[in-house]
Scaffold this active site. Structure first.
Site, PDB file in Angstrom:
ATOM      1  N   HIS A  64       5.318  49.586  12.799  1.00 39.68           N
ATOM      2  CA  HIS A  64       4.784  50.909  12.498  1.00 39.68           C
ATOM      3  C   HIS A  64       4.651  51.146  10.996  1.00 39.68           C
ATOM      4  O   HIS A  64       5.443  50.652  10.208  1.00 39.68           O
ATOM      5  CB  HIS A  64       5.709  51.995  13.051  1.00 39.68           C
ATOM      6  CG  HIS A  64       5.954  51.891  14.514  1.00 39.68           C
ATOM      7  ND1 HIS A  64       7.160  52.219  15.078  1.00 39.68           N
ATOM      8  CD2 HIS A  64       5.159  51.492  15.546  1.00 39.68           C
ATOM      9  CE1 HIS A  64       7.105  52.032  16.388  1.00 39.68           C
ATOM     10  NE2 HIS A  64       5.898  51.588  16.687  1.00 39.68           N
ATOM     11  N   LYS A  73      11.573  53.304   3.860  1.00 34.55           N
ATOM     12  CA  LYS A  73      12.679  53.423   4.817  1.00 34.55           C
ATOM     13  C   LYS A  73      13.873  52.613   4.346  1.00 34.55           C
ATOM     14  O   LYS A  73      13.741  51.437   4.000  1.00 34.55           O
ATOM     15  CB  LYS A  73      12.261  52.919   6.201  1.00 34.55           C
ATOM     16  CG  LYS A  73      11.134  53.714   6.826  1.00 34.55           C
ATOM     17  CD  LYS A  73      10.686  53.122   8.153  1.00 34.55           C
ATOM     18  CE  LYS A  73       9.545  53.934   8.745  1.00 34.55           C
ATOM     19  NZ  LYS A  73       9.041  53.319   9.978  1.00 34.55           N
ATOM     20  N   TYR A 133      17.975  55.375   9.847  1.00 34.10           N
ATOM     21  CA  TYR A 133      17.139  55.179   8.674  1.00 34.10           C
ATOM     22  C   TYR A 133      16.802  56.476   7.980  1.00 34.10           C
ATOM     23  O   TYR A 133      16.650  57.515   8.590  1.00 34.10           O
ATOM     24  CB  TYR A 133      15.880  54.375   8.987  1.00 34.10           C
ATOM     25  CG  TYR A 133      14.994  54.893  10.097  1.00 34.10           C
ATOM     26  CD1 TYR A 133      13.767  55.479   9.809  1.00 34.10           C
ATOM     27  CD2 TYR A 133      15.352  54.744  11.429  1.00 34.10           C
ATOM     28  CE1 TYR A 133      12.936  55.924  10.819  1.00 34.10           C
ATOM     29  CE2 TYR A 133      14.528  55.180  12.444  1.00 34.10           C
ATOM     30  CZ  TYR A 133      13.317  55.770  12.128  1.00 34.10           C
ATOM     31  OH  TYR A 133      12.499  56.215  13.136  1.00 34.10           O
ATOM     32  N   ASP A 174       3.296  50.458  21.371  1.00 36.07           N
ATOM     33  CA  ASP A 174       3.534  49.209  20.658  1.00 36.07           C
ATOM     34  C   ASP A 174       2.805  48.032  21.306  1.00 36.07           C
ATOM     35  O   ASP A 174       2.312  47.142  20.615  1.00 36.07           O
ATOM     36  CB  ASP A 174       5.026  48.925  20.559  1.00 36.07           C
ATOM     37  CG  ASP A 174       5.730  49.919  19.642  1.00 36.07           C
ATOM     38  OD1 ASP A 174       5.045  50.672  18.915  1.00 36.07           O
ATOM     39  OD2 ASP A 174       6.973  49.947  19.658  1.00 36.07           O
TER      40      ASP A 174
END
Length: 187
Positions: A64, A73, A133, A174
């Site tokens: 992503h 991130k 995250y 996904d």
């Protein structure tokens, strides 16, 4: 507190190893310190959102990224283990198209800094994993893009067989990810 920094094959992406103090009672680790993070990575970004996911063995999330409002991130695992991957989708980068993978676990306490402009994903290696995250921008689903996990042009070597897995468990989104050659890139 010392923060060990390990460079990767992707420009600006680092594996971070915080100092962990442990004894018979357990352990203590400073998981984020702005001054130390900036000194270690050179990233002068602010984190605006913290996220946590829980996934079971064999789940693969990603790859992503957000084409607008790109997110840096800082990722880590507090329970279990993952194989964490970043792919450089910055067309002007010296490492464009390269990928890097690292195992993150509750045992190794490693963190992975994935700067803005990279696609990100992970494969869950343990029975259950908590993945945390911090992000440098807010989630913007209208700008989210997905590259398919098994694109042969990227050639990510996911450790499926080594962990007794045949195929990963994917979300519909996904599974429908684009090939790298069809993806939108950053300049």
């Amino acid at each position: 507190m010392a923060l060990k920094t390990i460079e990767t094959a992707i420009v600006g992406a680092f594996i971070l190893e915080p100092t962990v103090f442990g004894d018979a009672r357990g352990f203590f680790s400073e998981t984020y310190n702005c001054r130390e993070f900036r000194a270690a990575t050179g990233a002068e970004l602010n984190f605006v959102q913290d996220n946590q996911s829980r996934s079971r063995r064999g789940v693969l999330r990603g790859l992503h990224y957000q084409i607008e409002q790109p997110q840096g991130k800082l990722v880590r695992v507090t329970r279990g283990a993952v194989y964490d991957v970043a792919v450089d989708v910055r067309k002007g980068s010296a490492s464009f198209g390269r990928w890097v993978g690292v195992e993150l676990s509750e045992q190794n306490h490693r963190q992975f800094w994935v700067p803005p402009g990279l696609a990100h994903g992970f494969l869950v290696l343990s029975d259950e994993t908590d993945f945390l995250y911090k992000t440098t921008d807010y989630y913007a689903p209208q700008h989210e893009r997905c590259i398919v996990w098994n694109d042969p042009d990227i050639g990510i070597q996911w450790p499926l067989e080594q962990h007794g897995l045949d195929v990963p468990l994917l979300s519909d989104k996904d599974a429908a990810g684009l090939k790298f050659s069809q993806a939108e890139y950053f300049p």
